[in-house]
Design a protein around this motif. Structure first.
Motif, mmCIF file in Angstrom:
data_model
loop_
_atom_site.group_PDB
_atom_site.id
_atom_site.type_symbol
_atom_site.label_atom_id
_atom_site.label_comp_id
_atom_site.label_asym_id
_atom_site.label_seq_id
_atom_site.Cartn_x
_atom_site.Cartn_y
_atom_site.Cartn_z
ATOM 1 N N TYR A 77 -15.995 31.790 3.076
ATOM 2 C CA TYR A 77 -15.569 33.075 2.598
ATOM 3 C C TYR A 77 -14.034 33.193 2.001
ATOM 4 C CZ TYR A 77 -14.201 38.027 1.633
ATOM 5 O OH TYR A 77 -13.424 39.293 1.282
ATOM 6 N N LEU A 78 -13.264 33.241 3.394
ATOM 7 C CA LEU A 78 -11.748 33.057 3.265
ATOM 8 C C LEU A 78 -11.353 31.920 4.123
ATOM 9 C CD1 LEU A 78 -10.563 36.813 3.140
ATOM 10 C CD2 LEU A 78 -10.660 35.187 1.132
ATOM 11 N N VAL A 79 -10.743 30.970 3.353
ATOM 12 C CA VAL A 79 -10.341 29.888 4.279
ATOM 13 C C VAL A 79 -8.862 30.064 5.023
ATOM 14 C CG1 VAL A 79 -11.621 28.093 3.093
ATOM 15 C CG2 VAL A 79 -9.037 28.568 2.521
ATOM 16 N N TYR A 80 -8.537 29.378 6.044
ATOM 17 C CA TYR A 80 -7.266 29.596 6.725
ATOM 18 C C TYR A 80 -6.431 28.283 6.259
ATOM 19 C CZ TYR A 80 -8.933 33.965 8.384
ATOM 20 O OH TYR A 80 -9.300 35.187 8.586
ATOM 21 N N PRO A 81 -5.027 28.288 6.411
ATOM 22 C CA PRO A 81 -4.424 27.017 5.943
ATOM 23 C C PRO A 81 -4.632 25.946 6.974
ATOM 24 C CG PRO A 81 -3.128 29.023 5.726
ATOM 25 C CD PRO A 81 -4.476 29.628 6.440
ATOM 26 N N VAL A 82 -4.567 24.733 6.634
ATOM 27 C CA VAL A 82 -4.754 23.477 7.474
ATOM 28 C C VAL A 82 -3.423 23.698 8.432
ATOM 29 C CG1 VAL A 82 -4.418 21.161 7.577
ATOM 30 C CG2 VAL A 82 -5.661 22.157 5.672
ATOM 31 N N MET A 83 -3.502 23.508 9.754
ATOM 32 C CA MET A 83 -2.406 23.737 10.524
ATOM 33 C C MET A 83 -1.758 22.640 11.314
ATOM 34 S SD MET A 83 -4.331 27.068 12.436
ATOM 35 C CE MET A 83 -2.690 27.258 13.498
ATOM 36 N N SER A 84 -2.702 21.378 11.289
ATOM 37 C CA SER A 84 -2.051 20.272 12.027
ATOM 38 C C SER A 84 -2.384 18.847 11.380
ATOM 39 C CB SER A 84 -2.672 20.148 13.508
ATOM 40 O OG SER A 84 -4.205 20.058 13.564
ATOM 41 N N PHE A 85 -2.312 18.758 9.812
ATOM 42 C CA PHE A 85 -2.405 17.666 9.426
ATOM 43 C C PHE A 85 -1.275 16.830 9.720
ATOM 44 C CE2 PHE A 85 -2.855 14.926 5.684
ATOM 45 C CZ PHE A 85 -4.215 14.474 5.783
ATOM 46 N N PRO A 86 -1.295 15.316 9.695
ATOM 47 C CA PRO A 86 -0.312 14.427 9.876
ATOM 48 C C PRO A 86 0.978 14.597 8.763
ATOM 49 C CG PRO A 86 -2.363 13.234 10.343
ATOM 50 C CD PRO A 86 -2.623 14.505 9.802
ATOM 51 N N ASP A 87 0.669 14.935 7.659
ATOM 52 C CA ASP A 87 1.739 15.023 6.654
ATOM 53 C C ASP A 87 2.017 16.397 6.564
ATOM 54 O OD1 ASP A 87 3.429 15.182 4.172
ATOM 55 O OD2 ASP A 87 2.432 13.185 3.725
ATOM 56 N N PRO A 88 3.342 16.792 6.853
ATOM 57 C CA PRO A 88 3.730 18.192 6.959
ATOM 58 C C PRO A 88 3.553 18.770 5.547
ATOM 59 C CG PRO A 88 5.699 16.905 7.480
ATOM 60 C CD PRO A 88 4.444 15.997 7.534
ATOM 61 N N THR A 89 3.858 17.992 4.402
ATOM 62 C CA THR A 89 3.838 18.440 3.183
ATOM 63 C C THR A 89 2.552 19.169 2.880
ATOM 64 O OG1 THR A 89 3.497 16.371 2.120
ATOM 65 C CG2 THR A 89 5.654 16.844 2.332
ATOM 66 N N VAL A 90 1.453 18.531 3.464
ATOM 67 C CA VAL A 90 0.137 19.156 2.969
ATOM 68 C C VAL A 90 -0.155 20.310 3.629
ATOM 69 C CG1 VAL A 90 -2.329 18.629 3.382
ATOM 70 C CG2 VAL A 90 -0.760 16.905 2.391
ATOM 71 N N VAL A 91 0.383 20.523 4.978
ATOM 72 C CA VAL A 91 0.438 21.631 5.492
ATOM 73 C C VAL A 91 1.256 22.742 4.809
ATOM 74 C CG1 VAL A 91 0.992 22.998 7.950
ATOM 75 C CG2 VAL A 91 0.180 20.592 8.086
ATOM 76 N N ALA B 255 1.000 -1.023 0.016
ATOM 77 C CA ALA B 255 -0.010 -0.058 -0.061
ATOM 78 C C ALA B 255 0.873 1.154 0.013
ATOM 79 C CB ALA B 255 -0.962 0.030 0.985
ATOM 80 N N PHE B 256 0.606 2.290 -0.910
ATOM 81 C CA PHE B 256 1.306 3.207 -1.004
ATOM 82 C C PHE B 256 0.225 4.461 -0.809
ATOM 83 C CE2 PHE B 256 4.288 0.501 -2.572
ATOM 84 C CZ PHE B 256 5.497 0.819 -2.200
ATOM 85 N N ASN B 257 -0.605 4.649 -0.139
ATOM 86 C CA ASN B 257 -1.617 5.459 -0.219
ATOM 87 C C ASN B 257 -1.108 6.982 -0.083
ATOM 88 O OD1 ASN B 257 -3.558 3.496 -0.139
ATOM 89 N ND2 ASN B 257 -3.662 3.460 2.110
ATOM 90 N N THR B 258 -1.500 7.966 -0.762
ATOM 91 C CA THR B 258 -1.156 9.179 -0.660
ATOM 92 C C THR B 258 -2.151 10.398 -0.414
ATOM 93 O OG1 THR B 258 0.213 10.814 -1.776
ATOM 94 C CG2 THR B 258 -1.462 9.461 -3.209
ATOM 95 N N TYR B 259 -2.080 11.453 -0.340
ATOM 96 C CA TYR B 259 -2.800 12.519 -0.034
ATOM 97 C C TYR B 259 -3.041 13.508 -1.210
ATOM 98 C CZ TYR B 259 -2.494 10.875 4.638
ATOM 99 O OH TYR B 259 -2.542 9.995 5.947
ATOM 100 N N ARG B 260 -4.068 14.124 -1.408
ATOM 101 C CA ARG B 260 -4.376 15.118 -2.311
ATOM 102 C C ARG B 260 -5.183 16.369 -1.666
ATOM 103 N NH1 ARG B 260 -6.445 13.360 -7.607
ATOM 104 N NH2 ARG B 260 -8.560 13.051 -6.488
#
Length: 391
Positions: A308-322, A128-133
């Motif tokens: 209206y205006l979103v804010y960045p994801v702050m604590s997702f497990p994968d830091p590259t997504v953050v 398994a090489f699950n990934t995030y988008r």
């Protein structure tokens, strides 16, 4: 804003709607100019009309006035809020039966692929090489103006009856968020009548084919009136010239611009474009499957935030997504707010399942990939292919 998972099959959205956007009531058309009061006849606009229309200075015929920056919002920008702690996500890998069924379906869809490897190959290993988008969508409204015209046949003329509404004050239909759309509205109190510039108010233009003469040199006798010595040319009856077929011998044709009306109604058109601007980031995975393949499949939605205006994801497990979230949010809000009005933003995170399957067939080892919710298959080294010839 911290990442908040979507639990079960319920896609949770939250946040506030754009406080600066008030759509027009559904079914109510945008503003239209009322009929002008009856006079002795509309007069032609001044020569400088393209420069002195209040609020629309710089708008030129056919060339547009460029984008129109939206007014500054009069409301405070909302501040980010911390979300709850995040659970650990563990998405199970697909089963061997699912991997085989997907492979058999893949092979059967290829006219040049034998079904042997898919049906008889022995699966030896599955990784398994699950990934995030991560995806950020910014839905914007862009407004621009340009002078336009149409043949005049008695339409209301209302220029300078009162100041026209500003480009951002004109009501438009309420758009569906995140769906591209376009609307063109005639700006009230900008319509005037003028003589057609293409035919100088004549309603007709000289025929280009005969240069306005109404006839041309006869192509049969080349203008001599005779063929083979003393034989008169029957095509032109010996005149040496023939009537122009393009203008039926009239020497002029109806003006295409005013359609023979001689006068034009000129006015300003407001063009409104709604655009869904999207950026995607897919986390690199070392399976060997090219990332381009993942753009064609969907994944399991883990997170969705629309406001209206979103804010960045702050604590997702994968830091590259953050990091991708922070970069995209900053770029979108800086880029699109300069030329457009941001109506809504949406950010999502999907988990895309990717399984690398190793199998043996006829004593040799091969691999294929099963990926996405659709169980799409990629098998570049399929071992039993042939060349098909269409007779």
């Amino acid at each position: 804003m911290e990442y908040q998972p979507v639990l079960g099959n319920q896609n949770r959205t939250y946040g506030m709607a754009n406080p600066g956007y008030i759509p027009a009531a559904e079914g109510v058309p945008a503003m239209f100019a009322p009929p002008a009061a009856e006079t002795q006849g509309p007069s032609a606009p001044p020569a400088s009309m393209f420069d002195n229309m209040p609020g629309y200075e710089g708008t030129v015929p056919g060339g547009g006035g460029g984008f129109l920056p939206p007014p500054m919002p009069s409301f405070p920008v909302p501040q980010p809020e911390r979300g709850p702690e995040q659970p650990h996500w563990n998405i199970p890998s697909i089963t061997e039966d699912t991997a085989r069924e997907a492979f058999v379906l893949f092979a059967s869809s290829k006219c040049c692929y034998s079904g042997g490897p898919a049906k008889d190959g022995v699966i030896t290993h599955m990784d398994a090489f699950n990934t995030y988008r991560y995806r950020l969508e910014t839905f914007t409204e862009l407004r621009s103006t340009e002078w336009s015209h149409e043949p005049y046949h008695g339409q209301p003329v209302d220029a300078f009856a009162q100041p026209p509404p500003g480009p951002w004050d004109i009501a438009a239909k309420a758009p569906n968020f995140f769906v591209d759309d376009k609307q063109i509205i005639k700006v009230p109190y900008t319509s005037s009548m003028k003589a057609c510039h293409a035919c100088v108010g004549m309603g007709r233009k000289p025929c280009k084919d005969c240069a306005g003469a109404g006839n041309k040199v006869c192509w049969v006798c080349n203008g001599s009136g005779y063929r083979h010595g003393e034989d008169r040319c029957h095509h032109c009856s010996g005149r040496g010239r023939e009537n122009c077929s393009h203008c039926q011998g009239q020497g002029a044709k109806q003006c295409d611009t005013c359609r023979g009306k001689q006068q034009l109604l000129v006015y300003i058109n407001l063009t409104i474009k709604w655009t869904n601007n999207t950026d995607n980031y897919v986390v690199e995975q070392s399976s060997g499957l090219q990332l381009d393949n993942l753009s064609k499949v969907s994944g399991k939605e883990l997170f969705k935030d629309s406001q209206y205006l979103v804010y960045p994801v702050m604590s997702f497990p994968d830091p590259t997504v953050v990091n991708a979230s922070q970069r995209f949010v900053n770029e979108h809000q800086g880029k699109y707010s300069r030329t457009s009005r941001i109506l809504q933003q949406r950010q999502t995170i999907e988990l895309i399942p990717v399984t690398k399957v190793t199998y043996t067939w006829k004593g040799k080892s091969h691999i294929y990939f099963v990926y996405g919710n659709e169980f799409k298959v990629n098998a570049d080294d399929y071992p039993a292919t042939c060349c098909c010839t269409v007779m």
